[in-house]
Design an enzyme around this catalytic site. Structure first.
Site, PDB file in Angstrom:
ATOM      1  N   TRP A 150       0.794  -1.230   0.000  1.00  0.00           N
ATOM      2  CA  TRP A 150       0.000   0.000   0.000  1.00  0.00           C
ATOM      3  C   TRP A 150       0.823   1.276   0.000  1.00  0.00           C
ATOM      4  CZ3 TRP A 150       1.502   1.927   4.617  1.00  0.00           C
ATOM      5  CH2 TRP A 150       1.815   1.010   5.624  1.00  0.00           C
ATOM      6  N   ASN A 151       2.065   1.195   0.400  1.00  0.00           N
ATOM      7  CA  ASN A 151       2.828   2.451   0.419  1.00  0.00           C
ATOM      8  C   ASN A 151       3.434   2.686  -0.963  1.00  0.00           C
ATOM      9  OD1 ASN A 151       4.630   0.253   0.811  1.00  0.00           O
ATOM     10  ND2 ASN A 151       6.211   1.702   1.322  1.00  0.00           N
ATOM     11  N   LYS A 174      -1.556  -6.040  -9.650  1.00  0.00           N
ATOM     12  CA  LYS A 174      -2.519  -6.059  -8.544  1.00  0.00           C
ATOM     13  C   LYS A 174      -2.164  -4.960  -7.547  1.00  0.00           C
ATOM     14  CE  LYS A 174      -3.451  -8.468  -4.366  1.00  0.00           C
ATOM     15  NZ  LYS A 174      -3.804  -7.185  -3.807  1.00  0.00           N
ATOM     16  N   GLY A 227       6.450  -6.376  -0.946  1.00  0.00           N
ATOM     17  CA  GLY A 227       5.582  -6.538   0.217  1.00  0.00           C
ATOM     18  C   GLY A 227       6.366  -7.159   1.352  1.00  0.00           C
ATOM     19  N   GLY A 228       5.672  -7.863   2.232  1.00  0.00           N
ATOM     20  CA  GLY A 228       6.321  -8.432   3.416  1.00  0.00           C
ATOM     21  C   GLY A 228       6.870  -9.831   3.166  1.00  0.00           C
ATOM     22  N   GLU A 249      10.877  -7.827  -3.439  1.00  0.00           N
ATOM     23  CA  GLU A 249      11.357  -6.642  -2.709  1.00  0.00           C
ATOM     24  C   GLU A 249      10.620  -6.616  -1.385  1.00  0.00           C
ATOM     25  OE1 GLU A 249      13.673  -4.630  -3.441  1.00  0.00           O
ATOM     26  OE2 GLU A 249      14.034  -5.175  -5.526  1.00  0.00           O
ATOM     27  N   LEU A 250      11.350  -6.894  -0.307  1.00  0.00           N
ATOM     28  CA  LEU A 250      10.648  -7.125   0.964  1.00  0.00           C
ATOM     29  C   LEU A 250      11.000  -6.073   2.011  1.00  0.00           C
ATOM     30  CD1 LEU A 250      11.155 -10.979   0.849  1.00  0.00           C
ATOM     31  CD2 LEU A 250       9.348  -9.622  -0.197  1.00  0.00           C
ATOM     32  N   CYS A 283       9.984   1.060   3.152  1.00  0.00           N
ATOM     33  CA  CYS A 283      10.755  -0.183   3.286  1.00  0.00           C
ATOM     34  C   CYS A 283      12.186   0.110   3.688  1.00  0.00           C
ATOM     35  CB  CYS A 283      10.710  -0.965   1.986  1.00  0.00           C
ATOM     36  SG  CYS A 283      11.216   0.019   0.585  1.00  0.00           S
ATOM     37  N   GLU A 382      10.432  -5.408  11.983  1.00  0.00           N
ATOM     38  CA  GLU A 382      10.055  -4.248  11.181  1.00  0.00           C
ATOM     39  C   GLU A 382       8.718  -3.727  11.703  1.00  0.00           C
ATOM     40  OE1 GLU A 382       8.552  -4.822   7.184  1.00  0.00           O
ATOM     41  OE2 GLU A 382       9.681  -3.074   6.519  1.00  0.00           O
TER      42      GLU A 382
END
Ligand code: NAD
Length: 490
Positions: A150-151, A174, A227-228, A249-250, A283, A382
C-alpha cells in the site's frame, strides 16, 4: 455518496461482482468503494495479457515503438501528477508534499525505461566451431504478475511496469487492497497512452483470493512482488506449480551508523528523513540508529527536539510533515510492539502515543526509544511506523556487528567524515544499499533491492530490464557438408 473505482482488464473498465470500502486514514471514515477482483477476474486478466503477448498489435511493434508508448505514458503521469497525488494522499494518508514530488518523479522512471526499450541487445558469440554462427536473442519473458503493497503504489509499480513493457512483456498489476485508488486511476492514463488491449491490466483485491489466483496462474511466467516476507513465502509456494521466476522486494530493519566525527546538524536531518518521512512507512526506513558514545547525547538531544517539532496533521495540507498511518491495523501493531519493547527494557525518549486532537484518524507520534540489546522487539522487528530504536557502540567492530545483527538487509546509512572508515563500511555492511552521509535517495538509474529476508533480485537500473527477458540461443550452420558423425554430440 462514496466515489467508486473500476478494474481495467483487456482494455476495458469494468466493475467486479463484489466491492469493499476504502477508508481515509486521516479521518477513519470510508470515502470510496473498490472492486474486489475474484479468481475469475484474475483469470480473465491473465488470459487477456497472454493473448496480447502474441498479438501483432503488441508483438509486432518495434522496440522503439514500445519506447514511444512509454514516453507518452510518462508525459501523462507528469501531467496528471497533481490528481494522482491527491488520490494517494486521501487513500493512504501519505502527506501531499511527498506524494506530489514522488509522482512527478515516477514519470522519470517511465522515461528511463522508455529509453531502455530499444537498447536491449542480444549478442553474437565467437563460438568454438568453425562452421557455426551463434547469436542470442533477448525475448520477453511472458506474462508478468506485478503485486505491490500500500505504500507508494505508483512508484513501486513503475519499477515493474516500466521494464516489463520495455522488454515486450504484458502485465497484470494487482494494487494493494489498502489504498488502491491511485493505481486504479493510473489505468486511465495507460488507456489514453494507447497501449493495445490486454498489455496492461490493473485490478485490486485481497491476497487470499485475488493475489493467490494471480501468483498461481499457469500462464504467468514472472512475478514481481513488493511486500512483506511472509507474503513472499506464500507467493513462492503459489508459483511452484508453474515455476514462475520471482523478484521479491521485501521489508527491512535498516541501520543508520553515526560516528563521533559526524556533523550533528546534517546527521539529525538525515535521521529524521530516514524514520519520520512517510510516518516511517517506508521499506528503507532507517529504523535502527547506531550511535557512537562520544556524539550520542548531543545527537539524541537534537533528534528529540526535532521530533517534537514535527507538524502532525491533515496530510492534504502542504505544511504537514507527518500524516497518519495508512491503516488502523498498522497503528495497533506499532502500539503493541512498542509496549512489548518498553517491557523488555527500552526507555522512551519521546513520543509513544497518539497525538491529541486528531479524532478517529490513525495518527501516531514520532517516537524514539533507547534500547539496551538487539533482542528488544522494536530493534528486531520491522514496525513500518515512526519509531526509531537507538543503540550505542564504542568501536567500529561493534558498530558493524550491531548493523549486521538482523535477518534483513535492505538499506543502511553511514555518517562520518572519515573517508577510509566510510569505504571500509561499504564493504562490510550486509545490505543492498549503503548511503554515506545521506539517506533515502533513489533514482531510476540505480539498482534497488536487498540481502537476506529483504529480498531477491533488483529493481531499477539497466540490468533490471534483463529480468523481464529470457535468452534464446540460435545456432546457424554455414556449411552444406553432411554432419561428420550423427551419433556424437558436436
Ligand atoms: P503485504 O505483504 O501484506 O501485501 C503486499 C501485497 O501482497 C498486497 O497487494 C497484498 O494483497 C498481496 N498479497 C497478500 N497475500 C497474498 C498472497 N497469498 N498471494 C499473493 N499476493 C498476496 O505487505 P503490506 O503490509 O501491504 O506492505 C508492507 C510491507 O511491504 C513491508 O514489509 C515493507 O517493508 C514492504 N515493502 C518493501 C519495499 C521494497 O521495495 N523492498 C517497498 C515497500 C514496501
Amino acid at each position: 455518496m462514496l466515489k467508486s473505482f473500476q478494474h481495467y482488464i483487456d482494455g476495458e473498465f469494468s466493475d467486479a461482482a463484489t466491492t469493499f470500502e476504502s477508508v481515509d486514514p486521516a479521518t477513519g471514515v470510508a470515502w470510496a468503494t473498490m472492486p474486489a477482483a475474484s479468481a475469475d477476474d484474475v483469470d480473465r486478466a491473465v488470459k487477456a495479457a497472454d493473448r496480447a503477448l502474441f498479438a501483432p498489435e503488441w508483438a509486432g511493434l518495434t522496440a522503439s515503438q514500445r519506447g514511444k508508448l512509454l514516453y507518452r505514458l510518462a508525459d501523462l503521469v507528469a501531467a496528471n501528477a497533481q490528481e494522482l497525488a491527491q488520490l494517494e494522499t486521501t487513500d493512504t494518508g501519505k502527506i501531499i508534499r511527498e506524494t506530489r514530488s514522488q509522482i512527478g518523479y515516477v514519470a522519470e522512471y517511465y522515461r528511463y525505461y522508455a529509453g531502455v526499450a530499444d537498447k536491449i541487445q542480444g549478442a553474437c558469440l565467437p563460438v568454438d566451431k568453425p562452421d557455426m554462427d551463434v547469436f542470442l536473442r533477448r525475448e520477453p519473458v511472458g506474462v508478468v504478475a506485478g503485486i505491490v503493497p500500500w505504500n507508494s503504489q505508483l512508484f513501486l509499480s513503475a519499477v515493474k511496469v516500466g521494464p516489463a513493457l520495455a522488454a515486450g512483456c504484458t502485465i497484470v498489476l494487482k494494487a494493494s487492497e489498502e489504498g488502491p485508488a491511485p493505481l486504479l486511476a493510473f489505468a486511465r492514463l495507460v488507456h489514453e497512452a494507447g497501449f493495445p488491449a490486454g498489455v496492461v491490466n490493473i485490478l485490486t483485491g485481497f491476497g487470499a483470493d485475488c493475489g493467490r489466483a494471480l501468483t498461481s496462474h499457469p500462464l504467468v511466467s514472472k512475478i514481481a512482488f513488493t511486500g512483506g516476507p511472509e507474503t513472499a513465502r506464500q507467493i513462492v509456494r503459489n508459483s511452484a506449480g508453474n515455476l514462475a521466476a520471482t523478484s521479491l522486494e521485501l521489508g527491512g530493519k535498516s541501520p543508520v551508523l553515526v560516528f563521533d566525527d559526524a556533523n550533528v546538524d546534517s546527521v539529525s536531518n538525515a535521521v529524521i528523513a530516514g524514520i519520520f518521512a512517510a510516518s516511517g512507512q517506508s521499506c528503507v526506513a532507517g529504523s535502527r540508529l547506531l550511535v557512537q558514545r562520544g556524539i550520542r547525547d548531543r545527537l539524541l538531544a537534537r533528534l528529540v527536539e526535532k521530533a517534537q517539532a514535527i507538524r502532525i496533521g491533515d496530510p492534504q495540507e502542504v505544511d504537514t510533515e507527518m500524516g497518519p498511518l495508512a491503516t488502523r491495523k498498522q497503528r495497533d501493531h506499532i502500539e503493541a510492539v512498542l509496549a512489548a519493547s518498553l517491557q523488555a527494557g527500552a526507555t522512551l525518549l519521546t513520543g509513544g502515543g497518539r497525538p491529541a486532537g486528531r479524532g478517529e484518524g490513525f495518527f501516531f507520534e514520532p517516537t524514539i526509544v533507547d534500547c539496551p540489546t538487539s533482542t528488544v522487539p522494536s530493534v528486531a522487528q520491522e514496525l513500518f511506523g515512526p519509531v526509531l530504536s537507538v543503540m550505542t557502540f564504542d568501536t567500529e567492530a561493534q558498530a558493524i556487528a550491531l548493523a549486521n545483527d538482523t535477518k534483513y538487509g535492505l538499506a543502511s546509512g553511514v555518517f562520518t567524515r572519515d573517508l577510509t572508515l566510510a569505504h571500509r563500511l561499504t564493504r562490510r555492511l550486509r545490505a543492498g544499499i549503503v548511503w554515506v552521509n545521506t539517506y533515502r535517495a533513489v533514482s531510476p538509474i540505480v539498482p534497488f533491492g536487498g540481502y537476506g529476508l529483504s529480498g531477491l533480485g533488483r529493481e531499477g537500473g539497466l540490468d533490471a530490464v534483463l529480468e523481464y527477458t529470457r535468452t534464446k540461443s540460435v545456432w546457424i550452420r554455414t556449411s552444406d557438408e553432411p554432419i561428420a558423425d550423427p551419433f556424437v554430440m558436436r
